[in-house]
Design a protein around this motif. Structure first.
Motif, mmCIF file in Angstrom:
data_model
loop_
_atom_site.group_PDB
_atom_site.id
_atom_site.type_symbol
_atom_site.label_atom_id
_atom_site.label_comp_id
_atom_site.label_asym_id
_atom_site.label_seq_id
_atom_site.Cartn_x
_atom_site.Cartn_y
_atom_site.Cartn_z
ATOM 1 N N SER A 175 3.667 -10.465 -1.322
ATOM 2 C CA SER A 175 2.556 -10.900 -0.464
ATOM 3 C C SER A 175 1.532 -9.779 -0.285
ATOM 4 O O SER A 175 0.318 -10.022 -0.268
ATOM 5 C CB SER A 175 3.097 -11.352 0.894
ATOM 6 O OG SER A 175 3.750 -10.263 1.541
ATOM 7 N N TRP A 176 2.007 -8.546 -0.156
ATOM 8 C CA TRP A 176 1.076 -7.414 -0.014
ATOM 9 C C TRP A 176 0.244 -7.225 -1.277
ATOM 10 O O TRP A 176 -0.949 -6.909 -1.197
ATOM 11 C CB TRP A 176 1.874 -6.141 0.273
ATOM 12 C CG TRP A 176 1.024 -4.908 0.342
ATOM 13 C CD1 TRP A 176 0.380 -4.411 1.438
ATOM 14 C CD2 TRP A 176 0.711 -4.016 -0.743
ATOM 15 N NE1 TRP A 176 -0.308 -3.266 1.119
ATOM 16 C CE2 TRP A 176 -0.129 -2.999 -0.224
ATOM 17 C CE3 TRP A 176 1.043 -3.974 -2.080
ATOM 18 C CZ2 TRP A 176 -0.621 -1.963 -1.005
ATOM 19 C CZ3 TRP A 176 0.558 -2.948 -2.867
ATOM 20 C CH2 TRP A 176 -0.263 -1.953 -2.337
ATOM 21 N N GLN A 192 5.723 -0.988 9.962
ATOM 22 C CA GLN A 192 6.030 -2.240 9.268
ATOM 23 C C GLN A 192 6.751 -1.965 7.940
ATOM 24 O O GLN A 192 7.714 -2.651 7.593
ATOM 25 C CB GLN A 192 4.740 -3.016 9.020
ATOM 26 C CG GLN A 192 4.950 -4.428 8.493
ATOM 27 C CD GLN A 192 3.629 -5.164 8.348
ATOM 28 O OE1 GLN A 192 2.556 -4.565 8.449
ATOM 29 N NE2 GLN A 192 3.698 -6.466 8.122
ATOM 30 N N TYR A 206 8.137 -9.007 0.553
ATOM 31 C CA TYR A 206 7.000 -8.424 1.269
ATOM 32 C C TYR A 206 6.005 -7.788 0.287
ATOM 33 O O TYR A 206 4.790 -7.887 0.481
ATOM 34 C CB TYR A 206 7.519 -7.395 2.270
ATOM 35 C CG TYR A 206 6.427 -6.635 2.986
ATOM 36 C CD1 TYR A 206 5.615 -7.262 3.932
ATOM 37 C CD2 TYR A 206 6.203 -5.291 2.706
ATOM 38 C CE1 TYR A 206 4.616 -6.566 4.580
ATOM 39 C CE2 TYR A 206 5.201 -4.585 3.349
ATOM 40 C CZ TYR A 206 4.413 -5.229 4.280
ATOM 41 O OH TYR A 206 3.412 -4.543 4.925
ATOM 42 N N TYR A 207 6.524 -7.168 -0.750
ATOM 43 C CA TYR A 207 5.642 -6.538 -1.739
ATOM 44 C C TYR A 207 4.802 -7.576 -2.492
ATOM 45 O O TYR A 207 3.625 -7.339 -2.799
ATOM 46 C CB TYR A 207 6.472 -5.719 -2.730
ATOM 47 C CG TYR A 207 5.668 -5.176 -3.898
ATOM 48 C CD1 TYR A 207 4.730 -4.168 -3.708
ATOM 49 C CD2 TYR A 207 5.831 -5.689 -5.179
ATOM 50 C CE1 TYR A 207 3.987 -3.666 -4.765
ATOM 51 C CE2 TYR A 207 5.091 -5.200 -6.246
ATOM 52 C CZ TYR A 207 4.177 -4.194 -6.035
ATOM 53 O OH TYR A 207 3.431 -3.711 -7.090
ATOM 54 N N LYS A 264 10.814 -2.978 6.804
ATOM 55 C CA LYS A 264 11.192 -3.683 5.579
ATOM 56 C C LYS A 264 12.170 -2.852 4.732
ATOM 57 O O LYS A 264 13.083 -3.403 4.109
ATOM 58 C CB LYS A 264 9.940 -4.006 4.761
ATOM 59 C CG LYS A 264 8.997 -4.996 5.425
ATOM 60 C CD LYS A 264 9.679 -6.334 5.649
ATOM 61 C CE LYS A 264 8.757 -7.312 6.364
ATOM 62 N NZ LYS A 264 9.444 -8.617 6.632
#
Length: 751
Positions: free
Chosen positions: A628-629, A577, A625-626, A581
């Motif tokens: 949300s992570w 994953q 993405y970072y 990204k």
């Protein structure tokens, strides 16, 4: 104070004499009394010569006693005045002697014949006069205290009320302020260990009892500082320092003693609540510490100890006091404060645990704020201490001994690196400390390379986290990616685990792993989490860079090589994953570079920065993405820290009550009628163990498990017992309870 000291010395010299006076009379005086009062024991008949003999003896005794008193007055006038004020009966001895002589003469004239044996027995003992007061142990103690105190006034609650009214007036008298400060000094002397030494400096007041002591302290804490401000005539918006006002000279002396007594009281107090109140008061008085350099150093020394070792609230208040006092006299105190605080930080960061970690983080952040006060002064300290870190690292590289390695691989060294990275990141917009970035990065990478084994992977991750933070704050490129990817090629990491860990392994408070931990599967789980987190954080920051697509080529190759040999589906899923990204963001940057109508050149720094800012505003896929992570990761960290599932309230996750399994047996009430919709609460007693929300197999097993049939009579008895038993209210979870601050401020009226 000198007069009181002389009195104490005089009383110490005459202590044996006073004790003799307390018990009876001095050695010479009782002999005279016996000669005057006692008749001859063996005389059965009193003759005329015996009648004349007492008169001659009493006259001689009077003259000799008067001469002794005159000699005493000339030799020791202070003791004579002491006897004159405290024991007038001894000085007026002749008056009582004359009365006794007249009584003796009357007795000798009346009683000429020998008396009985019973009368002789009674005349053997001296009879005190009726004018003497009845003494007790308490009165003797009070008399001794009054004599030693030399007229010291006892503080009462009425005096405290009068002082409070006078301090609240608009025109406060300086004498009132001095009296209150003297009372504070006396209160502190009453609880001091050296009572004899403190009583000489106790002033004109005596504090007896807890009520008076608490009243004096409360009066000073609440009303003294506003009263001093009114005495000095400070205007509301005045920027003039307090020690430059005209009336400062009048309060300078008493304030010096008061601040010294206040910091001594802070040293003696152990209760955190009382410490909070005293530190708040000291914060108010911080502007008055500036003229006293020596006193200010002693105050700061004690405050730094509280800042490094106190409770949470005490630490914060101590730091605020340090900050305010240092700003008032920054030119003279800053060097001393920075050195003392850094040494206290290193000394108290030797051991890191979940309990001590918040205190260490607070010390590091507050110390960064202190260093940021004057960067020119800070550069000297930072250069010196960073150089010391480099010397320890050089010795470890050259000597390669266990002691030299331990001088580098410890929490004090790592916390020092964190401190300087935070400081350089916080002052990135100012040029004074920017030359220290390169040596600090060199030292940190040298620490990572010193022992590149899997045993010290936690220390590696701590150093890499510091470098990533420094790179983000200073906008400086630091080659961190090779150190992160190198972990995936480690033999120990790729080796199959031999034991299963019962708890997840966390590297937050660990620098070194033992052999048992290296063989657990929790070690591999945490390493994969750290690798993914560090790669994601660093690349998300660099994803808007012009050279991002070229930067990630080695990372993409390393991840693909690891995925070929990885047989753990969970690890492969996370890294796959992340790889998707990274590749998506790389294509995103290449597309925008191709569409750019402006010919970007490497020389054009401003043009490159403007283009990167546009990409950063659009946000790359890796950056999204970072974000949300990071939210999920922070939630997980807080849950692990609290070791509870209360964090679910942030997501409004409802709590489900699983109904009991259906048994097929119809339920009946007391009347024997069937219940079509029985309540679930009646069967809650059968299920005591909570189920894991993520474990579906456990729920299915419980539902499919058949339950034994119960007879109708047993069911009716059970229902009857449940109805008779008192029902307890359920503990409803207060979702807002975590946000409510249950810590109450200390009420000063409860002293």
């Amino acid at each position: 104070m000198k007069v009181a000291a002389k009195k104490v010395k005089t009383m110490d010299k005459t202590k044996p004499i006073k004790e003799a006076i307390k018990k009876k009379k001095p050695s010479k005086v009782p002999d005279m009394v016996k000669k005057v009062v006692k008749p001859k024991k063996n005389s059965s008949v009193a003759t005329k010569d015996d009648k004349k003999q007492p008169k001659k003896k009493t006259a001689k005794a009077k003259k000799s006693h008067q001469q002794e008193l005159k000699g005493l007055k000339e030799l020791d006038p202070e003791f004579y005045n002491f006897l004159k004020t405290n024991d007038k009966e001894l000085l007026n001895f002749n008056v009582f002697d004359s009365d006794d002589d007249e009584e003796d003469e009357a007795e000798t004239e009346k009683h000429v014949v020998a008396e009985d044996d019973s009368d002789e027995e009674t005349e053997k003992y001296h009879k005190p006069s009726d004018d003497l007061a009845v003494a007790s142990d308490e009165s003797d103690f009070e008399d001794e205290e009054d004599a030693t105190a030399g007229g010291v006034q006892k503080i009462t609650l009425n005096m405290l009320r009068q002082w409070e009214l006078q301090l609240n007036k608009t025109n406060v008298s300086i004498d009132t302020v001095r009296q209150v400060i003297q009372a504070f000094n006396s209160a502190l002397a009453s609880i001091s260990a050296d009572n004899e030494g403190e009583q000489a400096n106790a002033g004109a007041y005596k504090v007896v009892g807890a009520a008076a002591f608490n009243g004096v302290i409360q009066l000073c804490v609440l009303h003294l500082q506003p009263a001093i401000i009114r005495v000095l005539g400070v205007k509301p918006n005045s920027s003039l320092p307090l020690h430059k006002h005209k009336k400062w000279v009048k309060v300078r002396g008493c304030l010096r003693y008061y601040l010294g007594d206040l910091i001594r009281l802070v040293e003696q107090v152990s209760s955190s609540n009382i410490l909070n109140v005293l530190l708040k008061h000291l914060h108010q008085m911080a502007g008055m510490v500036a003229p006293f350099t020596a006193l200010g150093k002693s105050i700061l020394k004690r405050l730094i100890v509280l800042w490094a070792t106190g409770d949470e609230t005490v630490r914060v208040l101590a730091f605020l006091c340090i900050l305010k006092i240092t700003r008032k006299q920054q030119g003279t105190m800053l060097n001393h404060v920075l050195k003392a605080m850094y040494l206290a930080y290193v000394r108290n960061s030797k051991f890191v645990s979940p309990n001590t970690l918040p205190g260490i983080n607070f010390m590091r952040r507050s110390l960064v704020e202190m260093f940021a006060l004057d960067l020119n002064v800070t550069y000297q300290h930072a250069f010196l201490y960073i150089r010391q870190l480099a010397i320890h690292l050089r010795n470890a590289v050259i000597l390669k001994k266990k002691d030299s390695f331990q001088a580098v691989y410890n929490w004090q060294y790592v916390n020092s690196l964190r401190l300087w990275t935070d400081l350089l990141g916080a002052t990135a917009n100012k040029p004074q400390l920017q030359p220290l970035i390169y040596p600090l990065v060199t030292i940190t990478t040298g620490v990572v390379r010193l022992i590149p084994t899997a045993q010290y992977f936690p220390l590696r991750f701590h150093c890499l986290q510091a470098l990533i933070t420094l790179s983000k704050e200073t906008h400086t490129y630091i080659p961190v990616l090779p150190f992160i990817v190198e972990v995936l090629r480690s033999n120990t990491f790729n080796r199959k685990h031999t034991t299963v860990s019962m708890k997840p392994l966390q590297f937050t408070c660990i620098l070194r792993l033992n052999k048992g931990q290296l063989a657990e599967n929790g070690f591999r789980d945490e390493v994969v989490e750290q690798v993914c987190g560090l790669l994601l954080e660093y690349l998300a920051h660099e994803s808007a860079g012009l050279a991002f697509s070229d930067l990630v080529v080695p990372v993409i190759m390393a991840i693909k090589a690891y995925l070929k040999d990885c047989r753990n589906a969970n690890y492969a899923r996370k890294l796959k994953q992340l790889l998707d990204k990274i590749q998506e963001s790389s294509r995103f940057i290449e597309q925008h570079r191709g569409k750019s109508n402006i010919n970007l050149e490497l020389k054009d720094t401003q043009g490159v920065l403007a283009w990167e800012q546009q990409i950063r505003n659009k946000r790359t896929p890796l950056d999204i993405y970072y974000a949300s992570w990071l939210k999920t990761h922070e939630t997980k960290k807080r849950r692990q820290a609290a070791q509870s599932d209360d964090i679910n309230a942030d997501y409004d996750v409802p709590k489900l009550k699983r109904p009991a399994a259906k048994t097929g047996v119809p339920k009946r009430n007391e009347q024997g009628e069937l219940e079509l919709f029985p309540s679930d609460s009646e069967d809650d007693d059968d299920v005591d163990m909570p189920l894991d929300e993520n474990d579906d197999s456990q729920e299915e097993e419980e539902i499919e498990e058949p339950q034994p049939k119960k007879s109708k009579r047993k069911q009716e008895q059970k229902q009857q017992q449940q109805q008779e038993a008192p029902t307890e209210p359920a503990d409803d979870y207060d979702e807002a309870g975590a946000a409510v601050d249950i810590v109450k401020d200390l009420d000063l009226n409860d002293w």
